[in-house]
Design a protein around this motif. Structure first.
Motif, mmCIF file in Angstrom:
data_model
loop_
_atom_site.group_PDB
_atom_site.id
_atom_site.type_symbol
_atom_site.label_atom_id
_atom_site.label_comp_id
_atom_site.label_asym_id
_atom_site.label_seq_id
_atom_site.Cartn_x
_atom_site.Cartn_y
_atom_site.Cartn_z
ATOM 1 N N ASP A 81 17.732 45.391 -28.549
ATOM 2 C CA ASP A 81 16.764 45.951 -27.852
ATOM 3 C C ASP A 81 17.110 46.172 -26.332
ATOM 4 O OD1 ASP A 81 15.038 47.566 -27.046
ATOM 5 O OD2 ASP A 81 13.658 46.968 -27.590
ATOM 6 N N ALA A 87 20.251 49.989 -27.669
ATOM 7 C CA ALA A 87 20.773 49.181 -27.816
ATOM 8 C C ALA A 87 21.285 48.487 -27.420
ATOM 9 C CB ALA A 87 20.273 48.829 -29.709
ATOM 10 N N LEU A 112 19.531 54.550 -29.798
ATOM 11 C CA LEU A 112 19.226 54.059 -31.075
ATOM 12 C C LEU A 112 18.656 55.126 -31.911
ATOM 13 C CD1 LEU A 112 16.100 51.018 -29.877
ATOM 14 C CD2 LEU A 112 18.026 50.912 -31.316
#
Length: 123
Positions: A81, A87, A112
């Motif tokens: 993350d 990410a 993401l």
């Protein structure tokens, strides 16, 4: 948590019956991760290594994940993350010439919200 780390380390090593100075080196993750967490962790590791008179080695979090995956002959695809809806992803490959046994490929920042991007990375 930072104020408890020295006491926790002392308790853990005492439970194992050894001292920090008995270790061959201190390993610390250099990233990816949150800036403040990395700064605190690296500073703590540096202080421990200095006080114990042992070397410190910094490793990529990707190398740690690959090592824990238990696939020493296969590439590992991993993502962390990165915050703000992204990410950071990379492919980690076995590398017998590396001190950790792994080589981290180029990292990519992946939104993401676009999971199809992950299929192109193999993660």
């Amino acid at each position: 948590h930072a104020r408890r780390s020295a006491a926790a380390l002392e308790e853990a090593t005492a439970a194992l019956g050894w001292r920090v100075a008995d270790a061959g080196r201190v390993a610390v993750v250099r990233g990816p991760g949150a800036f403040t967490g990395l700064r605190v962790g690296i500073s703590a590791a540096k202080g421990i290594a200095w006080a114990a008179g042992i070397p410190m080695v910094a490793v990529s979090g990707f190398e740690v994940v690959a090592d824990r995956a238990g696939a020493p002959d296969d590439a590992v695809h991993a993502a962390f993350d990165a915050g703000r809806g992204d990410a950071v992803a990379a492919v980690i490959s076995p590398d017998r010439g590396s001190p950790t046994g792994w080589s981290v490929g180029p990292t990519r920042l992946v939104p993401l919200a676009e999971p199809s991007v992950f299929s192109g990375l193999g993660v």
